[in-house]
Structures are given as structure tokens and as C-alpha cells.
Design an enzyme around this catalytic site. Structure first.
Site, short mmCIF file in Angstrom:
data_model
loop_
_atom_site.label_atom_id
_atom_site.label_comp_id
_atom_site.label_asym_id
_atom_site.label_seq_id
_atom_site.Cartn_x
_atom_site.Cartn_y
_atom_site.Cartn_z
N GLU A 193 0.84 -1.21 0.00
CA GLU A 193 0.00 0.00 0.00
C GLU A 193 0.87 1.26 0.00
O GLU A 193 2.08 1.20 0.24
CB GLU A 193 -0.94 0.00 1.21
CG GLU A 193 -0.20 -0.08 2.53
CD GLU A 193 -0.82 0.75 3.62
OE1 GLU A 193 -1.34 1.84 3.34
OE2 GLU A 193 -0.72 0.33 4.79
N LYS B 181 -3.39 -1.56 14.47
CA LYS B 181 -2.62 -0.50 15.11
C LYS B 181 -3.02 -0.37 16.58
O LYS B 181 -4.20 -0.39 16.92
CB LYS B 181 -2.79 0.80 14.36
CG LYS B 181 -1.91 0.81 13.11
CD LYS B 181 -1.91 2.13 12.43
CE LYS B 181 -3.15 2.31 11.62
NZ LYS B 181 -3.15 1.62 10.33
N1 PSU Z 1 -0.04 0.74 8.79
C1 PSU Z 1 1.00 1.52 9.15
N2 PSU Z 1 0.89 2.87 8.91
C2 PSU Z 1 -0.21 3.42 8.28
C3 PSU Z 1 -1.30 2.58 7.90
C4 PSU Z 1 -1.14 1.25 8.18
O1 PSU Z 1 2.01 1.02 9.70
O2 PSU Z 1 -0.25 4.63 8.07
C5 PSU Z 1 -2.52 3.16 7.20
C6 PSU Z 1 -3.18 2.10 6.33
O3 PSU Z 1 -3.21 2.60 5.01
C7 PSU Z 1 -4.57 1.94 6.89
C8 PSU Z 1 -4.84 3.31 7.41
O4 PSU Z 1 -5.50 1.54 5.91
O5 PSU Z 1 -3.58 3.62 8.05
C9 PSU Z 1 -6.03 3.32 8.36
O6 PSU Z 1 -6.59 4.57 8.34
P1 PSU Z 1 -8.06 4.83 9.00
O7 PSU Z 1 -7.88 4.52 10.45
O8 PSU Z 1 -8.34 6.31 8.73
O9 PSU Z 1 -9.01 3.92 8.31
#
Ligand code: PSU
Ligand code: MN
Length: 308
Positions: A28, A162
Site C-alpha cells: 500500500e 494498530k
Molecule cells: N499501517 C502503518 N501505517 C499506516 C497505515 C497502516 O504502519 O499509516 C494506514 C493504512 O493505510 C490503513 C490506514 O488503511 O492507516 C487506516 O486509516 P483509518 O484509520 O483512517 O481507516
């Protein structure tokens, strides 16, 4: 109606690999555009891609550039995504708009999965997926990543979810939406920066081969969800839970004080935690993501061997 494929630009190396049924690993771009600062992000992106190639697998980093979906980026495109400060964050919800308005943006886990699947890629490695946020009871903030996981059949490798999220609630959500979660060489769900969360898992795989076999069986019975492979960061790279938790709490408190909502929440928290830990969390984030990329490459390699 025109196929979405007219908006696709598949990198020639990726196209050849897909055409010849050779292994391709999706990566990604939000992690590099919004999760890791410059210049560590470009260094990480290149390291991730060369790690994948070392296994004889073709990397396909996915992003949208000037309204075109790119599957596999060249050096210049990686440079743009990692060094510009006006890159959109594109989830599934935003893909059509980005095409229509010819925007340039990084794809999140949800958008990357959706586009990788359309391109015919089966395995995807990220850092940590999004999930149910801690105060979701009030905010309803639940990542689109979970919805995409529920209806896109592929293998997603992640270091749990996360740690800024509500891990038990995210696991409940994954269960409700029938998304298999397998611990890779662990009986516990990992906590992103930390090796384990204290929450046990019902399923475990010890080898890339077993994960590949699991996915083949999953497809044979026509299940439409993804399989989430929870791959813990190594103990030598982790930040123990009792250490990182206080920084996460501080960052979360600031986030709500500043009234940061929606798409900005995750990048804000990750950035604040890097500052609060004096760069330590950045090192761990990069280490866990590379660890996932390595496992993703091993899984897709096995998958291509079994499928021959
Ligand atoms: N994993 C990481 N760093 C990131 C992300 C994932 O180590 O920045 C990103 C991914 O792209 C994931 C996004 O889809 O964070 C989630 O964002 P949200 O909580 O707004 O859905
Ligand atoms: Mn959200």
C-alpha cells in the site's frame, strides 16, 4: 459500460508477472505517504520492494496518480508519493472521486485491497490494518479496512491492528464479519508496536506453506472474505506494551482535545507517537512493516508453487 481497467496502469514488470502466473505482492502507499515521514518513507519503500524481489516476487505498490490507478510504481512515482505534501489519503470510498477529479493519492489498506484484487493479486502486506477506534461508541469511527476485509478474498499480512485502536473490539468485529484471523507462529494477537496484546487467538499457522494452503481451501469453498495473517514484530524490535501505552494515551488525549476527526486521526496519532517516543516508534513501525513484507513474499511464493 466501460471496464474499470481503462483507468488502470499496470507496471510492465507486474503485468508480465501476472500474465505468466508468477508471484506478485501488493503493497500500500498510505503507510509511505501519511504513516512514515520523509526521508525514512522513501528509504522504507525501496527497502520493502527490494526485499520482495530477493524472494523472486514482483512488488506492486498501489496508488492513484493524476486519476489513474497505478499497480506497481517506478522510482519517480515513489519519490512523488513520499516527498509531496499534498497527497490525498484514498480509501475505497474515495476511489471513484479520485479518478473523476484526476487526483493524486495514496491508497489505504481498504483501497489497496480492492484495487489489488481487481488486478488479480492475491497477497498484500501492510504495517497494521485500521480497525475500531477506542472511542467508537461516541464517534462511530471504524475503519473501512474491516469492511473490505469482509468481502475481498485475499491474504493480508499485518502486525495485528494498530495499537492506537481498540484491539478487543476490532477482533470482535473481525469475528462477526467471518474474517479468519491466524497468528503467525503465535497464539496471541500482536499489538503492532508490541509482540503481543495478551489476547489469545484460536488459530495459528507456523509456515508460509500452511497459510497458502489455508487460502486455497478458503477459495475452494468460495468464501469471499480475506484471511488476516497476524504477524508479530520481533521481540528485539518491539516497544513493550507497558512502555508504549502511556504515549498512546497521551496522543489520544491530544487528538480529542484538538478535535481531530475522520481521516486525519490515524496519521496524527502515528506522528505524535513518533515525537513522544523520540523516533523509537518509527523504527518499530518500519521493522514490523518489513517483517510483514517478508512474510507476504514467502506466502505468495508458496501459493504460486502450490497452484502450478
Ligand atoms: N499501517 C502503518 N501505517 C499506516 C497505515 C497502516 O504502519 O499509516 C494506514 C493504512 O493505510 C490503513 C490506514 O488503511 O492507516 C487506516 O486509516 P483509518 O484509520 O483512517 O481507516
Ligand atoms: Mn476512520
Amino acid at each position: 459500460m466501460n471496464s474499470i481497467k481503462i483507468h488502470f496502469s499496470i507496471n510492465p514488470k507486474v503485468e508480465t508477472a501476472l500474465f505468466k502466473n508468477r508471484p506478485v505482492l501488493a503493497l500500500e502507499s498510505t503507510i509511505i505517504a501519511h504513516g512514515i515521514p520523509y526521508p525514512e518513507n522513501i528509504k522504507f519503500a525501496r527497502q520493502a520492494e527490494s526485499l520482495v524481489r530477493k524472494y523472486g516476487v514482483t512488488p506492486a505498490t498501489i496508488a492513484i496518480i493524476n486519476g489513474k490507478i497505478h499497480v506497481g510504481l517506478n522510482n519517480k512515482q515513489l519519490e512523488i508519493l513520499t516527498s509531496s505534501n499534498n497527497i490525498e489519503k484514498i480509501a475505497v470510498q474515495d476511489i471513484a472521486f479520485a479518478i473523476t477529479q484526476e487526483l493524486t493519492g495514496a491508497t489505504t489498506v481498504s483501497a489497496t485491497m480492492c484495487l489489488a484484487h481487481l488486478a488479480g493479486i492475491d497477497v498484500f502486506a501492510t504495517g497494521g490494518i485500521g480497525g475500531v477506534h477506542r472511542n467508537s461508541k461516541n464517534t462511530y469511527d471504524i475503519s473501512q479496512d474491516l469492511i473490505e476485509l469482509s468481502h475481498t478474498p485475499m491474504v493480508v499480512v499485518s502486525a495485528g491492528v494498530k495499537a492506537i485502536l481498540d484491539i478487543p473490539k476490532t477482533l470482535e468485529y473481525l469475528e462477526t464479519f467471518s474474517i479468519p484471523v491466524v497468528g503467525y507462529q503465535t497464539n496471541e494477537f500482536p499489538a503492532f508496536y508490541s509482540h503481543s496484546s495478551g489476547i489469545s487467538l484460536k488459530t495459528r499457522c507456523n509456515t508460509p506453506e500452511l497459510v497458502a494452503q489455508l487460502f486455497i481451501n478458503h477459495q475452494k469453498i468460495d468464501l469471499q472474505s480475506a484471511i488476516l495473517v497476524a504477524n508479530p514484530v520481533s521481540k528485539s524490535d518491539e516497544i513493550p506494551k507497558n512502555v508504549i501505552d502511556k504515549y498512546i494515551d497521551a496522543a489520544l488525549a491530544e487528538c480529542s482535545e484538538k478535535n481531530i476527526i475522520g481521516k486525519k486521526v490515524t496519521p496524527f496519532l502515528l506522528k505524535r507517537i513518533v515525537e513522544l517516543t523520540d523516533g523509537q516508534s518509527l523504527k518499530t513501525n518500519i521493522a514490523l512493516a518489513l517483517n510483514n513484507v517478508k512474510l507476504g513474499a514467502q506466502i505468495v511464493l508458496k501459493l504460486s508453487e502450490i497452484e502450478i
